[in-house]
Every structure is written in C-alpha cells, then in structure tokens.
Motif scaffolding. Sequence first.
Motif, PDB file in Angstrom:
ATOM      1  N   CYS A   1       0.842  -1.195   0.000  1.00  8.64           N
ATOM      2  CA  CYS A   1       0.000   0.000   0.000  1.00  8.64           C
ATOM      3  C   CYS A   1       0.875   1.242   0.000  1.00  8.64           C
ATOM      4  CB  CYS A   1      -0.937  -0.009   1.200  1.00  8.64           C
ATOM      5  SG  CYS A   1      -0.083   0.274   2.772  1.00  8.64           S
ATOM      6  N   TRP A   2       0.267   2.393  -0.284  1.00  8.75           N
ATOM      7  CA  TRP A   2       1.051   3.641  -0.374  1.00  8.75           C
ATOM      8  C   TRP A   2       1.625   4.036   0.983  1.00  8.75           C
ATOM      9  CZ3 TRP A   2       2.612   4.132  -4.799  1.00  8.75           C
ATOM     10  CH2 TRP A   2       1.818   4.125  -5.945  1.00  8.75           C
ATOM     11  N   SER A   3       0.898   3.807   2.088  1.00  7.14           N
ATOM     12  CA  SER A   3       1.388   4.222   3.405  1.00  7.14           C
ATOM     13  C   SER A   3       2.665   3.469   3.781  1.00  7.14           C
ATOM     14  CB  SER A   3       0.314   3.990   4.463  1.00  7.14           C
ATOM     15  OG  SER A   3      -0.821   4.785   4.195  1.00  7.14           O
ATOM     16  N   CYS A   4       2.691   2.164   3.520  1.00  6.82           N
ATOM     17  CA  CYS A   4       3.880   1.385   3.847  1.00  6.82           C
ATOM     18  C   CYS A   4       5.051   1.768   2.940  1.00  6.82           C
ATOM     19  CB  CYS A   4       3.573  -0.110   3.726  1.00  6.82           C
ATOM     20  SG  CYS A   4       2.459  -0.717   5.021  1.00  6.82           S
ATOM     21  N   ARG A   5       4.780   2.000   1.686  1.00  3.56           N
ATOM     22  CA  ARG A   5       5.861   2.411   0.788  1.00  3.56           C
ATOM     23  C   ARG A   5       6.449   3.743   1.220  1.00  3.56           C
ATOM     24  NH1 ARG A   5       4.049   1.363  -5.466  1.00  3.56           N
ATOM     25  NH2 ARG A   5       2.844  -0.539  -5.169  1.00  3.56           N
ATOM     26  N   ARG A   6       5.558   4.663   1.624  1.00  2.64           N
ATOM     27  CA  ARG A   6       6.020   5.985   2.017  1.00  2.64           C
ATOM     28  C   ARG A   6       6.869   5.921   3.282  1.00  2.64           C
ATOM     29  NH1 ARG A   6       1.390   8.194   1.097  1.00  2.64           N
ATOM     30  NH2 ARG A   6       0.640   7.947   3.211  1.00  2.64           N
ATOM     31  N   ARG A   7       6.492   5.001   4.202  1.00  3.88           N
ATOM     32  CA  ARG A   7       7.246   4.870   5.458  1.00  3.88           C
ATOM     33  C   ARG A   7       8.390   3.879   5.341  1.00  3.88           C
ATOM     34  NH1 ARG A   7       4.537   2.692   9.582  1.00  3.88           N
ATOM     35  NH2 ARG A   7       3.050   1.617   8.244  1.00  3.88           N
ATOM     36  N   LYS A   8       8.552   3.308   4.105  1.00  9.44           N
ATOM     37  CA  LYS A   8       9.619   2.344   3.850  1.00  9.44           C
ATOM     38  C   LYS A   8       9.508   1.138   4.784  1.00  9.44           C
ATOM     39  CE  LYS A   8      12.755   5.919   2.194  1.00  9.44           C
ATOM     40  NZ  LYS A   8      14.060   6.559   2.312  1.00  9.44           N
ATOM     41  N   LYS A   9       8.271   0.679   4.945  1.00 11.15           N
ATOM     42  CA  LYS A   9       7.994  -0.497   5.773  1.00 11.15           C
ATOM     43  C   LYS A   9       7.472  -1.619   4.887  1.00 11.15           C
ATOM     44  CE  LYS A   9       8.950   1.798   9.483  1.00 11.15           C
ATOM     45  NZ  LYS A   9      10.196   1.502  10.226  1.00 11.15           N
ATOM     46  N   LYS A  10       7.776  -2.835   5.334  1.00 11.31           N
ATOM     47  CA  LYS A  10       7.264  -3.978   4.588  1.00 11.31           C
ATOM     48  C   LYS A  10       5.768  -4.114   4.821  1.00 11.31           C
ATOM     49  CE  LYS A  10       7.941  -8.896   3.762  1.00 11.31           C
ATOM     50  NZ  LYS A  10       8.693 -10.106   4.115  1.00 11.31           N
ATOM     51  N   CYS A  11       5.043  -4.330   3.737  1.00 11.61           N
ATOM     52  CA  CYS A  11       3.589  -4.439   3.809  1.00 11.61           C
ATOM     53  C   CYS A  11       3.200  -5.909   3.694  1.00 11.61           C
ATOM     54  CB  CYS A  11       2.942  -3.619   2.686  1.00 11.61           C
ATOM     55  SG  CYS A  11       1.144  -3.643   2.715  1.00 11.61           S
ATOM     56  N   ASP A  12       2.275  -6.369   4.577  1.00 13.06           N
ATOM     57  CA  ASP A  12       1.835  -7.758   4.481  1.00 13.06           C
ATOM     58  C   ASP A  12       0.774  -7.944   3.397  1.00 13.06           C
ATOM     59  OD1 ASP A  12      -0.283  -7.608   7.479  1.00 13.06           O
ATOM     60  OD2 ASP A  12      -0.422  -6.601   5.536  1.00 13.06           O
ATOM     61  N   GLU A  13       0.366  -6.807   2.728  1.00 14.48           N
ATOM     62  CA  GLU A  13      -0.520  -6.820   1.571  1.00 14.48           C
ATOM     63  C   GLU A  13      -1.893  -7.442   1.860  1.00 14.48           C
ATOM     64  OE1 GLU A  13       3.275  -7.625  -1.327  1.00 14.48           O
ATOM     65  OE2 GLU A  13       1.286  -8.075  -2.096  1.00 14.48           O
ATOM     66  N   VAL A  14      -2.326  -7.281   3.110  1.00 14.62           N
ATOM     67  CA  VAL A  14      -3.673  -7.727   3.465  1.00 14.62           C
ATOM     68  C   VAL A  14      -4.639  -6.614   3.091  1.00 14.62           C
ATOM     69  CG1 VAL A  14      -5.220  -8.389   5.335  1.00 14.62           C
ATOM     70  CG2 VAL A  14      -2.845  -9.201   5.334  1.00 14.62           C
ATOM     71  N   ARG A  15      -5.621  -6.916   2.297  1.00 13.79           N
ATOM     72  CA  ARG A  15      -6.598  -5.934   1.851  1.00 13.79           C
ATOM     73  C   ARG A  15      -7.938  -6.126   2.558  1.00 13.79           C
ATOM     74  NH1 ARG A  15      -5.315  -3.780  -3.700  1.00 13.79           N
ATOM     75  NH2 ARG A  15      -3.267  -4.580  -4.256  1.00 13.79           N
TER      76      ARG A  15
ATOM     77  N   ILE B   1      -7.246  -3.404   4.516  1.00 13.70           N
ATOM     78  CA  ILE B   1      -6.351  -2.671   5.412  1.00 13.70           C
ATOM     79  C   ILE B   1      -5.235  -3.609   5.814  1.00 13.70           C
ATOM     80  CG2 ILE B   1      -6.155  -1.405   7.575  1.00 13.70           C
ATOM     81  CD1 ILE B   1      -9.112  -0.799   7.437  1.00 13.70           C
ATOM     82  N   CYS B   2      -3.987  -3.221   5.493  1.00 18.64           N
ATOM     83  CA  CYS B   2      -2.861  -4.079   5.822  1.00 18.64           C
ATOM     84  C   CYS B   2      -2.574  -4.011   7.324  1.00 18.64           C
ATOM     85  CB  CYS B   2      -1.626  -3.691   5.010  1.00 18.64           C
ATOM     86  SG  CYS B   2      -0.903  -2.122   5.502  1.00 18.64           S
ATOM     87  N   GLY B   3      -1.732  -4.923   7.811  1.00 19.63           N
ATOM     88  CA  GLY B   3      -1.441  -4.981   9.234  1.00 19.63           C
ATOM     89  C   GLY B   3      -0.753  -3.736   9.742  1.00 19.63           C
ATOM     90  N   GLY B   4       0.209  -3.190   8.971  1.00 16.49           N
ATOM     91  CA  GLY B   4       0.934  -1.998   9.410  1.00 16.49           C
ATOM     92  C   GLY B   4       0.024  -0.810   9.582  1.00 16.49           C
ATOM     93  N   CYS B   5      -0.882  -0.578   8.634  1.00 21.38           N
ATOM     94  CA  CYS B   5      -1.792   0.554   8.732  1.00 21.38           C
ATOM     95  C   CYS B   5      -2.791   0.352   9.861  1.00 21.38           C
ATOM     96  CB  CYS B   5      -2.538   0.751   7.404  1.00 21.38           C
ATOM     97  SG  CYS B   5      -1.475   1.325   6.052  1.00 21.38           S
ATOM     98  N   LYS B   6      -3.163  -0.926  10.083  1.00 21.56           N
ATOM     99  CA  LYS B   6      -4.120  -1.202  11.155  1.00 21.56           C
ATOM    100  C   LYS B   6      -3.507  -0.935  12.510  1.00 21.56           C
ATOM    101  CE  LYS B   6      -7.613  -4.675  12.222  1.00 21.56           C
ATOM    102  NZ  LYS B   6      -8.136  -6.008  11.883  1.00 21.56           N
ATOM    103  N   ARG B   7      -2.204  -1.369  12.689  1.00 19.76           N
ATOM    104  CA  ARG B   7      -1.536  -1.149  13.970  1.00 19.76           C
ATOM    105  C   ARG B   7      -1.306   0.331  14.247  1.00 19.76           C
ATOM    106  NH1 ARG B   7       1.361  -5.579  12.184  1.00 19.76           N
ATOM    107  NH2 ARG B   7       3.061  -4.235  11.464  1.00 19.76           N
ATOM    108  N   ASN B   8      -0.984   1.113  13.192  1.00 19.72           N
ATOM    109  CA  ASN B   8      -0.630   2.527  13.384  1.00 19.72           C
ATOM    110  C   ASN B   8      -1.800   3.477  13.115  1.00 19.72           C
ATOM    111  OD1 ASN B   8       2.464   2.627  13.803  1.00 19.72           O
ATOM    112  ND2 ASN B   8       2.173   1.141  12.136  1.00 19.72           N
TER     113      ASN B   8
END
Length: 557
Positions: A18-32, A34-41
Amino acid sequence: MPPERHRTTPIVRVRTGCWSCRRRKKKCDEVRPICGGCKRNDLGCQWPTVIPGRRNSGAPNDLSHADLEARRSSPSKVIEDIDSAQIPGSPASSRRQSSTSSPSSAGRSPGGDSTDDPTGRAQDQNHNQNQNQIADRRNSYLSSTSHIDNNDSSLISIGSVGNVVPRTMSMLPGYDPDSYTLISHYLSTTADCMANGTTPVNPFLVQIVPLAFTSDLLLQLVIAQSAAHRAFRRRDESDAIAQSHYTKAIQLFRSGVTEFIDGKEPNPLMLLVGALLMCFTETTKGDMTGTVFDHLTAANSLLIKLLAQSDRAVPRELKDFVIEYYVYTASVSMISIDARLSGQLFLNFDLEQRARELLTMQYVGNLCGCWLELLLLIPVIFDLGRQWMMEETQTVVPTADDIAMFASIQAQILRWTPFPSVDPEVYLAGLIFQQAMLIYLYTSLGGYKYTQDGMYRGLIQTAVTEAMTYLDELPASARINSGMCWPIAVIGSCLETIEQQDRLRTRLAAMASHFGIGNMHRTLQLLEAMWHLPAADTGPWNICRSMQQKEIWISFA
C-alpha cells in the motif's frame, strides 16, 4: 580493521504494498483492504490501481491513455495532475533525511513494525499538511481565474500555448491582468478578423506582434485595438476598459511623436506602424468622428520618411506589409473625401510607385488580396472625377482628354483578372472588386448618368447585378469579407430595388455579427440612409455627402 563483509543476498524491495507502507519504507503484508501496518498505526490504507498486463501499474505517475485524455479536457484536472506529481527532493534534503536516521532504525528488520512508530506518524502528518497546502493553492488559483470572460476562456486552456499569454508574465512588468486577457484576445480573435486570410501567414501576428513586444507604444496599441474589438463584439460602447486603454494609447502615441520631432527617436518605423494600428483601431470600434483620417495623415508623413532610409534599415517583408497596409487604407478612404471641395490625395506619386514595385512580384496580401492593381486605380479615378466636378461650367459632354482617360482606365479594369493561384474565395472577392471599380469609374463623370437618355445607366446596373451575384456566392462568414466594406459600399450606393437592398442588409448584419468589426455596422448605417435618398443623390460619389448629412465620417478600410 574488521574484514569487509559482502552481502550474499540482494535486497528485495516490495513494490506491491500500500502507499502508506511504501512511504514509510515499511514492509507491507498486503492484506486488503487494510494491511497490518496501517491497522496497527491507525493509518489510512490506500492501494494503487492495477492496470492488467503492465509492469509497476500502481506507480502514481502512470496514467492510462483514457485518463490522460480526460485530464487534458479539463483545466482543473490538469492542475490536479501538476499538484499531485511527485517531485524528487533536492540532494541536500536527501542527505538531511539520511543523517537523521538512527543506528537502531538502520539495523531494524524490515518486518520490525511496532505500534509505536513516531517517525512514520510524523511522515504521514507532514504528507497530510502538504496535501492541504496543495488543495489551498489549487482553490486559490481556480478562484483567481473564475472572473475570466467566457469569450476569453482560452486563457486557461493549457494546450493552446501558441495563442495564450500567461496571466503572470514576468516579462511585462506594469501590465494589469486585463492586459493579458486582451493580448490573448488579440492573438486568438482580433488578428484573424483584421487579416482577410488570403495567405497562410497572418502578418498581424507574424509582423506586428514581435514588434509590439519591443515597444511599449505598439504593445499598448495592440491592447487598445483588442479592447475595442471585444467591446464591439459585446455591443458595449461604454466599455470602461476599452476607453481606458484607448486613452493610454493616444497619450503614448503623442509622446512618441514629440520624441520623434525632437530628434530623440530617429527611426519612424514604430510610429508609422503605430499610426496604422490606430487607423484599424478606429475601424474596429466603428468610430464616426473621422479620427481615422488624422491617423492616416500622420502615417503618410512617417512612411515617406521611412522609405527615404536605407532598405536595410527595415526587413523587406515588414516593409512590404507596411506599404500594403498604408496603400490599402489610403486608397479605400478616398471615397470618404468630397472631391468637390478637396483635392487631398493620401497616395502621392512616390508611394504609388513603391506599391507598383510589389505588382511586379504578383504580390498577394492580407489586406489588398490579389487586387492591388485595382486599388492603385482609385486615386486615378478620384482625380478624374474631381477635375470634372471642379469645372465651373460642366458641359454635357466631357472633353476629349476626359474621354481618353476614361477609356484607358476602363480597359485596364476590364483587362484585369485575379491570379489563378489564389483560393476560390479570394478569386471571387477579386471579381467583386472589379465590378465595384467599374461602378466607381462609370459614375465619375456624373453628367452622363443622369442625362435624359441614361446612356450609362445600363452599364452601371449591369455591373451592380453581376457584383450582387458574386456576393451571393461568397459566404458572409468567409474571412475575405474583412476587407470588403469598400466594394460593398460602392455597390450598395447604387442599389435601386428593395429586394437587392434587403439582400445586402442581411449580408452586412451577418458580417458585423460574425467578425465584430464596427466598420461593417457603420457601413450598413450609411447605406440605410442613402437608400432613402432620390436617385440623383445616390452613387459612390455622394457617399461623402451622406456622411456629412448623417455625421458618419468613416473609412472603409
């Protein structure tokens, strides 16, 4: 010194997150969705649009052909494209960003995302602030352009670079936003209406505009002409903007004349072009006070001084156009002078000879079309008619000299033919001019037309009928009509039937509406007045008298 370690496996950057993970340079688990990283943060999870059969289809700068076409059709969408484009940061900002990264974060695993991520939150907050600023700028720009007239909407048409002047031109300090709008109106509309379209190159753009951007006087005159044209198209004779620019143009011209007289400006070119532009400004606005003749007189003196200079002082094409400009305006304006009271000629022998040099090259121009040879006969016919009218006792039969001159001019007109290389509409316009010249000649010895046997009435009416036939074949919207007021006035002054008058009335009204040139409307007003006069008071040699009676002093340029 510890031994250098070589990386055994390449770094694989995930490009499908997703764009948020790419922007933060974090690995995305690509769960749609809402991915795990965006859900946690607690972040907004946005995903790129996938275009089948294309690599990296989610990149923000990749647009489909349909998207591009849709965005080009809307100025606001183009602005959104510009605002949303990702602009790379400067090298300095990249160094600052890398220097602020802590060792711990540098060694952190790509999967080490945690619920506490202040750096990621800060980046997202900055991004949101930037997006808000972009939206504010866009709204501000759109509101600043919302006052533009519908007729001048081309100002914000991104695709028309050739005919559009940006509103914030830094190369023209001191000019208000109205000036930019009027310059665009000149480039897109006024210049086309001034030229008759005879040649593919429009000299009102190619010759006048480059000169205007080197002279405050000429630029102001171009703006004033455009303002007058726009005001007449709107039928607003009290247009404050047009009046303001016209007043400023007159003041600058007077200042330029003073400097020329004082010897501060040795080259008369700018003033000459300025005087000619002012003639056409009067034509555009439909001035009835005869001001155009003052400008024409000034242009006469300036042109003589310019031609006395070396031919290398002015480019040949520009000089040819200036000569055509003056000869055309001066020739068609002579019909407005009362030959009984004045022997004034705007075209002296030297200027006439310069124009005849153009004939040797089969000159075709955007003012004189292909009938320059006919225009040069107007002063000759004017002089013939003036001598006849100035006689103290006019005899029924002209003298032998009068008849010889009459026959010579008639033969030259009948022998003339349009150049075969011109467009059909130009060819047709040439034939109309030819018939108008015959009418002008046949009525020059006025004693013949109204004798009891009416020996010339048949010739005049034959020329009128033929000219009206040609006019019916020429569409009223054809660009060549911009230079047809003179023959229409000559032909119209001899119309005897209501049916013919109605046809010409409809034509002139359509021309004035299409081109927005005031002179076409004034020509109709003048003919309307003449159509109510007795036959003895009509004809082209009585046009000047009708002008005096109705206080309509115009040029037919």
